[in-house]
Scaffold this active site. Structure first.
Site, PDB file in Angstrom:
ATOM      1  N   SER A 139       0.852  -1.188   0.000  1.00 42.89           N
ATOM      2  CA  SER A 139       0.000   0.000   0.000  1.00 42.89           C
ATOM      3  C   SER A 139       0.887   1.236   0.000  1.00 42.89           C
ATOM      4  O   SER A 139       2.047   1.181   0.438  1.00 42.89           O
ATOM      5  CB  SER A 139      -0.885   0.009   1.253  1.00 42.89           C
ATOM      6  OG  SER A 139      -1.475   1.277   1.479  1.00 42.89           O
ATOM      7  N   TYR A 152      -1.407  -1.442  10.231  1.00 40.63           N
ATOM      8  CA  TYR A 152      -1.610  -1.631   8.790  1.00 40.63           C
ATOM      9  C   TYR A 152      -0.402  -1.121   7.999  1.00 40.63           C
ATOM     10  O   TYR A 152       0.186  -1.852   7.199  1.00 40.63           O
ATOM     11  CB  TYR A 152      -2.879  -0.897   8.351  1.00 40.63           C
ATOM     12  CG  TYR A 152      -3.185  -1.029   6.879  1.00 40.63           C
ATOM     13  CD1 TYR A 152      -3.915  -2.119   6.411  1.00 40.63           C
ATOM     14  CD2 TYR A 152      -2.751  -0.071   5.966  1.00 40.63           C
ATOM     15  CE1 TYR A 152      -4.201  -2.250   5.055  1.00 40.63           C
ATOM     16  CE2 TYR A 152      -3.030  -0.206   4.608  1.00 40.63           C
ATOM     17  CZ  TYR A 152      -3.762  -1.288   4.165  1.00 40.63           C
ATOM     18  OH  TYR A 152      -4.027  -1.426   2.825  1.00 40.63           O
TER      19      TYR A 152
END
Length: 270
Positions: A139, A152
């Site tokens: 990401s 995350y």
């Protein structure tokens, strides 16, 4: 007679994983798919089998469960897998100290440990035959961390370093690796996290891209032998600028931005 190659995709129920599945089935691959939502992933498998004559093997797995992962690895380690896409993952919406630790441990297991085990199981065969592709979905959060994405972004940063190191280890083996770092991408993850639709609209220079655009960029980068893939023009600009500006400026700007648009409300509290 040509033998069809097989691609394994984790987290293929929807979003980026499903987009990879559609693209690869169209390109002539048989598929091994993992997911958690039975009805949805089986519907996708039936559609791809009918449309592209692909053999689709569906595996319902919770990748944060080590026993389920180990059983799955034992089932697939002897399969002749040419292409692996480690896509499965999830997000959270609370501050680090407010999110249950168990949930964050599950994220580490799903984003990192499960995918490491799968790579470890099938990589030797790829090296032996001198061919194979491993794609890890990270990401832009790996480069652009923000409040409420502590674990995350941490796991996604791990995937970037892991893939880049693996690339150097595999030089000359014929095995290609890639890490894909999407930015703003329209998937079901945001609705499952309870993020309002108005937060996923294009505004100013920031444009949300589709899962198909992520996959197309990934395939182009593979052809060019690029290890790091950053889908989306603004995403690439943001990552580039992050490397140039001072840390203190980045932290301050990001914190103000998150407060302004409602992602964080003041200081975290119990």
């Amino acid at each position: 007679m040509n033998v069809k190659q097989t691609a394994l995709i984790t987290g293929a129920t929807s979003g980026i994983g499903a987009a990879y599945a559609s693209r690869l089935a169209k390109d002539g691959y048989d598929l091994i798919l993992t997911g958690r939502r039975s009805e949805k992933i089986n519907a996708l498998a039936a559609e791809l089998s009918e449309s592209y004559d692909s053999i689709v093997d569906v595996n319902l797995i919770e990748l944060s469960d080590s026993e389920q992962v180990d059983a799955f690895v034992n089932r697939i380690k002897e399969r002749n897998i040419h292409l692996l896409i480690n896509n499965a993952g999830f997000g959270t919406t609370k501050f680090f100290h407010q999110e249950p630790l168990e949930r964050q441990e599950q994220m580490v297991s799903a984003h990192i440990l499960a995918h490491m085990k799968i790579i470890y199981a099938i990589l030797p065969a790829m090296i032996q035959k001198g061919a194979g592709v491993i794609i890890n979905i990270s990401s832009s959060g790996a480069f652009l961390p923000s409040p409420k994405t502590v674990t995350y972004s941490g796991t996604k940063a791990f995937l970037v370093a892991f893939t880049e190191c693996l690339h150097m280890e595999l030089e000359g083996t014929g095995v290609q690796v890639q890490v894909v770092c999407p930015g703003l991408t329209r998937t079901e993850m945001h609705s499952r996290l309870g993020i309002p639709d108005e937060y996923t609209l294009d505004w100013g220079p920031f444009r949300w891209i589709s899962p198909q655009e992520v996959v197309n960029c990934s395939m182009r980068c593979l052809e060019k032998k690029k290890v790091l893939c950053l889908p989306g023009r603004m995403n690439r600009i943001q990552v580039f600028l992050r490397r140039l500006i001072p840390e203190s400026l980045f932290f301050k700007t990001t914190s103000r931005f998150c407060r302004k648009y409602g992602w964080t409300d003041g200081n975290p509290s119990y």
